[in-house]
Design a protein around this motif. Structure first.
Motif, short mmCIF file in Angstrom:
data_model
loop_
_atom_site.label_atom_id
_atom_site.label_comp_id
_atom_site.label_asym_id
_atom_site.label_seq_id
_atom_site.Cartn_x
_atom_site.Cartn_y
_atom_site.Cartn_z
N HIS A 195 0.24 9.92 3.88
CA HIS A 195 -0.90 9.55 3.03
C HIS A 195 -0.86 10.33 1.72
CE1 HIS A 195 -3.27 7.05 5.82
NE2 HIS A 195 -2.71 7.79 6.75
N ASP A 196 -1.40 9.72 0.68
CA ASP A 196 -1.45 10.39 -0.62
C ASP A 196 -2.63 11.33 -0.76
OD1 ASP A 196 0.82 9.00 -1.44
OD2 ASP A 196 -0.37 7.32 -2.19
N VAL A 238 -6.37 12.77 5.38
CA VAL A 238 -6.45 11.87 6.54
C VAL A 238 -7.80 12.12 7.19
CG1 VAL A 238 -5.49 11.34 8.81
CG2 VAL A 238 -3.97 11.85 6.89
N THR A 288 -3.28 6.07 11.50
CA THR A 288 -4.11 7.00 10.74
C THR A 288 -4.75 6.26 9.56
OG1 THR A 288 -2.25 7.65 9.33
CG2 THR A 288 -2.69 9.01 11.28
N THR A 289 -5.84 6.82 9.06
CA THR A 289 -6.50 6.28 7.87
C THR A 289 -7.10 7.43 7.08
OG1 THR A 289 -7.98 4.55 7.10
CG2 THR A 289 -8.75 5.87 8.94
N ASP A 325 -6.91 7.76 0.83
CA ASP A 325 -6.10 6.91 -0.04
C ASP A 325 -6.33 5.42 0.22
OD1 ASP A 325 -4.75 6.56 2.35
OD2 ASP A 325 -2.80 7.22 1.60
N SER A 365 -5.62 3.62 2.94
CA SER A 365 -4.59 2.91 3.70
C SER A 365 -4.71 3.19 5.20
CB SER A 365 -3.19 3.30 3.22
OG SER A 365 -2.89 4.63 3.57
N ARG A 397 -2.05 3.44 8.32
CA ARG A 397 -0.61 3.59 8.57
C ARG A 397 -0.35 3.72 10.06
NH1 ARG A 397 2.06 5.68 3.65
NH2 ARG A 397 0.47 5.70 2.05
N ILE A 411 2.65 0.88 6.47
CA ILE A 411 1.32 0.64 5.93
C ILE A 411 0.90 -0.76 6.38
CG2 ILE A 411 -0.09 0.39 3.85
CD1 ILE A 411 1.91 2.25 2.45
N GLU A 471 -4.22 -1.77 2.97
CA GLU A 471 -4.61 -0.93 1.83
C GLU A 471 -5.83 -1.55 1.16
OE1 GLU A 471 -1.02 1.27 -0.23
OE2 GLU A 471 -0.67 -0.89 -0.19
#
Length: 85
Positions: free
Chosen positions: A17-18, A21, A35-36, A39, A41, A43, A55, A58
């Motif tokens: 993630h950017d 989390v 995960t979320t 960012d 998204s 994933r 991903i 988004e």
């Protein structure tokens, strides 16, 4: 971070993630989780291949490039093909 609790050591640290989390859930199989986070998204990860993530959603689009954070994630207990954010 993925821990091996039997030996009390870190197995690996994931960088996917950017931003932060916010939630993580295990699938109905012991080797898949999602995960979320901030960012925007969702994933998916496979414990057998942690060098990659997929991903699956988004919140940012071409029309709306600003991602909206996703706070929670839940796998459907009846049909494992559905995940809700």
């Amino acid at each position: 971070t993925i821990w091996d609790v039997e030996v009390g050591q870190i197995k690996t640290q994931l960088i996917a993630h950017d931003k932060e989390v916010f939630d993580m859930v295990w699938a109905h199989r012991p080797d898949v989780f999602a995960t979320t986070g901030a960012d925007g998204s969702v994933r998916m990860f496979d414990m057998r291949h942690l060098e990659h993530s997929t991903i699956i959603f988004e919140t940012n689009t071409a029309d709306n490039p600003i991602a909206k954070p996703l706070l929670r994630l839940s796998w459907n207990k009846i049909d494992p093909n559905y995940v809700a954010t």
